[in-house]
Scaffold this motif. Structure first.
Motif, mmCIF file in Angstrom:
data_model
loop_
_atom_site.group_PDB
_atom_site.id
_atom_site.type_symbol
_atom_site.label_atom_id
_atom_site.label_comp_id
_atom_site.label_asym_id
_atom_site.label_seq_id
_atom_site.Cartn_x
_atom_site.Cartn_y
_atom_site.Cartn_z
ATOM 1 N N MET A 110 -2.878 -16.236 -6.702
ATOM 2 C CA MET A 110 -2.096 -16.220 -5.485
ATOM 3 C C MET A 110 -1.224 -14.974 -5.486
ATOM 4 O O MET A 110 -0.689 -14.585 -6.512
ATOM 5 C CB MET A 110 -1.220 -17.479 -5.442
ATOM 6 C CG MET A 110 -0.337 -17.590 -4.239
ATOM 7 S SD MET A 110 -1.341 -17.791 -2.789
ATOM 8 C CE MET A 110 -0.115 -17.686 -1.530
ATOM 9 N N SER A 111 -1.109 -14.356 -4.347
ATOM 10 C CA SER A 111 -0.187 -13.235 -4.201
ATOM 11 C C SER A 111 0.294 -13.170 -2.759
ATOM 12 O O SER A 111 -0.390 -13.622 -1.836
ATOM 13 C CB SER A 111 -0.862 -11.914 -4.588
ATOM 14 O OG SER A 111 -1.864 -11.595 -3.650
ATOM 15 N N GLN A 112 1.478 -12.647 -2.602
ATOM 16 C CA GLN A 112 2.054 -12.378 -1.294
ATOM 17 C C GLN A 112 2.647 -10.979 -1.360
ATOM 18 O O GLN A 112 3.254 -10.611 -2.368
ATOM 19 C CB GLN A 112 3.134 -13.388 -0.941
ATOM 20 C CG GLN A 112 2.596 -14.791 -0.762
ATOM 21 C CD GLN A 112 3.684 -15.762 -0.323
ATOM 22 O OE1 GLN A 112 4.838 -15.403 -0.144
ATOM 23 N NE2 GLN A 112 3.294 -17.004 -0.162
ATOM 24 N N ILE A 113 2.485 -10.227 -0.287
ATOM 25 C CA ILE A 113 2.928 -8.844 -0.311
ATOM 26 C C ILE A 113 3.806 -8.561 0.895
ATOM 27 O O ILE A 113 3.451 -8.892 2.030
ATOM 28 C CB ILE A 113 1.725 -7.885 -0.339
ATOM 29 C CG1 ILE A 113 0.867 -8.212 -1.559
ATOM 30 C CG2 ILE A 113 2.198 -6.433 -0.361
ATOM 31 C CD1 ILE A 113 -0.435 -7.505 -1.616
ATOM 32 N N LYS A 114 4.952 -7.939 0.619
ATOM 33 C CA LYS A 114 5.854 -7.463 1.661
ATOM 34 C C LYS A 114 5.760 -5.944 1.686
ATOM 35 O O LYS A 114 5.772 -5.300 0.634
ATOM 36 C CB LYS A 114 7.300 -7.869 1.366
ATOM 37 C CG LYS A 114 7.533 -9.359 1.336
ATOM 38 C CD LYS A 114 8.974 -9.638 0.963
ATOM 39 C CE LYS A 114 9.208 -11.120 0.758
ATOM 40 N NZ LYS A 114 10.572 -11.374 0.262
ATOM 41 N N ILE A 115 5.662 -5.393 2.895
ATOM 42 C CA ILE A 115 5.528 -3.953 3.063
ATOM 43 C C ILE A 115 6.648 -3.475 3.978
ATOM 44 O O ILE A 115 6.797 -3.975 5.095
ATOM 45 C CB ILE A 115 4.157 -3.572 3.660
ATOM 46 C CG1 ILE A 115 3.019 -4.099 2.781
ATOM 47 C CG2 ILE A 115 4.045 -2.058 3.826
ATOM 48 C CD1 ILE A 115 2.330 -5.304 3.289
ATOM 49 N N TYR A 116 7.440 -2.517 3.490
ATOM 50 C CA TYR A 116 8.573 -1.979 4.229
ATOM 51 C C TYR A 116 8.338 -0.503 4.522
ATOM 52 O O TYR A 116 7.820 0.226 3.681
ATOM 53 C CB TYR A 116 9.861 -2.084 3.400
ATOM 54 C CG TYR A 116 10.232 -3.470 2.987
ATOM 55 C CD1 TYR A 116 11.108 -4.235 3.746
ATOM 56 C CD2 TYR A 116 9.720 -4.020 1.804
ATOM 57 C CE1 TYR A 116 11.476 -5.517 3.344
ATOM 58 C CE2 TYR A 116 10.087 -5.301 1.400
ATOM 59 C CZ TYR A 116 10.952 -6.038 2.180
ATOM 60 O OH TYR A 116 11.307 -7.309 1.779
ATOM 61 N N GLY A 117 8.770 -0.070 5.703
ATOM 62 C CA GLY A 117 8.699 1.340 6.040
ATOM 63 C C GLY A 117 9.376 1.606 7.373
ATOM 64 O O GLY A 117 9.766 0.676 8.087
ATOM 65 N N VAL A 118 9.509 2.868 7.723
ATOM 66 C CA VAL A 118 10.072 3.272 9.010
ATOM 67 C C VAL A 118 9.068 2.873 10.091
ATOM 68 O O VAL A 118 7.884 3.206 9.997
ATOM 69 C CB VAL A 118 10.350 4.789 9.044
ATOM 70 C CG1 VAL A 118 10.794 5.238 10.428
ATOM 71 C CG2 VAL A 118 11.381 5.164 7.991
ATOM 72 N N LYS A 119 9.538 2.142 11.089
ATOM 73 C CA LYS A 119 8.619 1.530 12.051
ATOM 74 C C LYS A 119 7.721 2.521 12.772
ATOM 75 O O LYS A 119 6.555 2.220 13.031
ATOM 76 C CB LYS A 119 9.364 0.642 13.037
ATOM 77 C CG LYS A 119 10.241 1.333 14.020
ATOM 78 C CD LYS A 119 10.896 0.313 14.952
ATOM 79 C CE LYS A 119 11.860 0.988 15.901
ATOM 80 N NZ LYS A 119 12.531 -0.017 16.738
ATOM 81 N N GLU A 120 8.223 3.720 13.078
ATOM 82 C CA GLU A 120 7.389 4.702 13.775
ATOM 83 C C GLU A 120 6.202 5.148 12.925
ATOM 84 O O GLU A 120 5.164 5.521 13.458
ATOM 85 C CB GLU A 120 8.214 5.937 14.176
ATOM 86 C CG GLU A 120 9.204 5.689 15.285
ATOM 87 C CD GLU A 120 10.509 5.053 14.808
ATOM 88 O OE1 GLU A 120 11.303 4.645 15.674
ATOM 89 O OE2 GLU A 120 10.745 4.954 13.584
ATOM 90 N N ARG A 121 6.359 5.102 11.621
ATOM 91 C CA ARG A 121 5.265 5.477 10.707
ATOM 92 C C ARG A 121 4.428 4.268 10.305
ATOM 93 O O ARG A 121 3.220 4.374 10.140
ATOM 94 C CB ARG A 121 5.831 6.131 9.442
ATOM 95 C CG ARG A 121 6.609 7.383 9.666
ATOM 96 C CD ARG A 121 5.695 8.523 10.093
ATOM 97 N NE ARG A 121 6.432 9.746 10.291
ATOM 98 C CZ ARG A 121 6.198 10.866 9.646
ATOM 99 N NH1 ARG A 121 5.254 10.943 8.760
ATOM 100 N NH2 ARG A 121 6.930 11.933 9.905
ATOM 101 N N LEU A 122 5.076 3.118 10.122
ATOM 102 C CA LEU A 122 4.391 1.938 9.599
ATOM 103 C C LEU A 122 3.555 1.218 10.661
ATOM 104 O O LEU A 122 2.413 0.824 10.398
ATOM 105 C CB LEU A 122 5.412 0.981 8.983
ATOM 106 C CG LEU A 122 4.881 -0.206 8.203
ATOM 107 C CD1 LEU A 122 3.984 0.238 7.056
ATOM 108 C CD2 LEU A 122 6.040 -1.043 7.674
#
Length: 129
Positions: free
Chosen positions: A1-13
């Motif tokens: 099992m894995s869960q992934i959170k991805i963060y970034g600047v919205k205009e790029r992400l």
């Protein structure tokens, strides 16, 4: 099992979310042997004024937080990180300098999934790889 959170600047992400999700999942399948249908990703596109990062990073700076059952070997986790760096760079042109990842491992019994503690689940894949 894995869960992934991805963060970034919205205009790029935002424009790359689907592709990045596919890349991440392909790496998880290759390195960890996860089944193709086990994809749990959450994106957190952020306003520039809410996402601070060092001056040696660009607006493409992206953070991945990977939560998963404990049990994988150090070599397997390093393989996962290397695959992610390589494939994100080659397919999305995000430099490794702009990618940071953290793997958080917890015992299966710390997870609650489908109404059961994680250590009581019948999994169709191996965790000890």
């Amino acid at each position: 099992m894995s869960q992934i959170k991805i963060y970034g600047v919205k205009e790029r992400l935002n424009p790359i979310k689907a592709t990045l999700s596919d890349i991440i999942h392909a790496c998880m399948v290759e390195a960890l042997g996860l089944p193709d249908d086990k994809k749990f990703h959450r994106f957190f596109p952020m306003d520039k004024e809410d996402f601070y990062y060092p001056s040696d990073r660009t607006a493409s700076y992206t953070i991945l937080e990977i939560s998963m059952f404990e049990g994988r070997t150090v070599a397997t986790k390093k393989q996962l990180l290397t695959l992610l760096f390589d494939k994100i760079h080659s397919q999305l042109a995000i430099a490794p300098q702009d990618i940071e990842m953290t793997i958080f491992e917890t015992p299966k019994h710390h997870w609650g999934i489908r109404g059961l503690p994680g250590d009581e689940l019948a999994l169709n894949y191996k965790v000890n790889v």
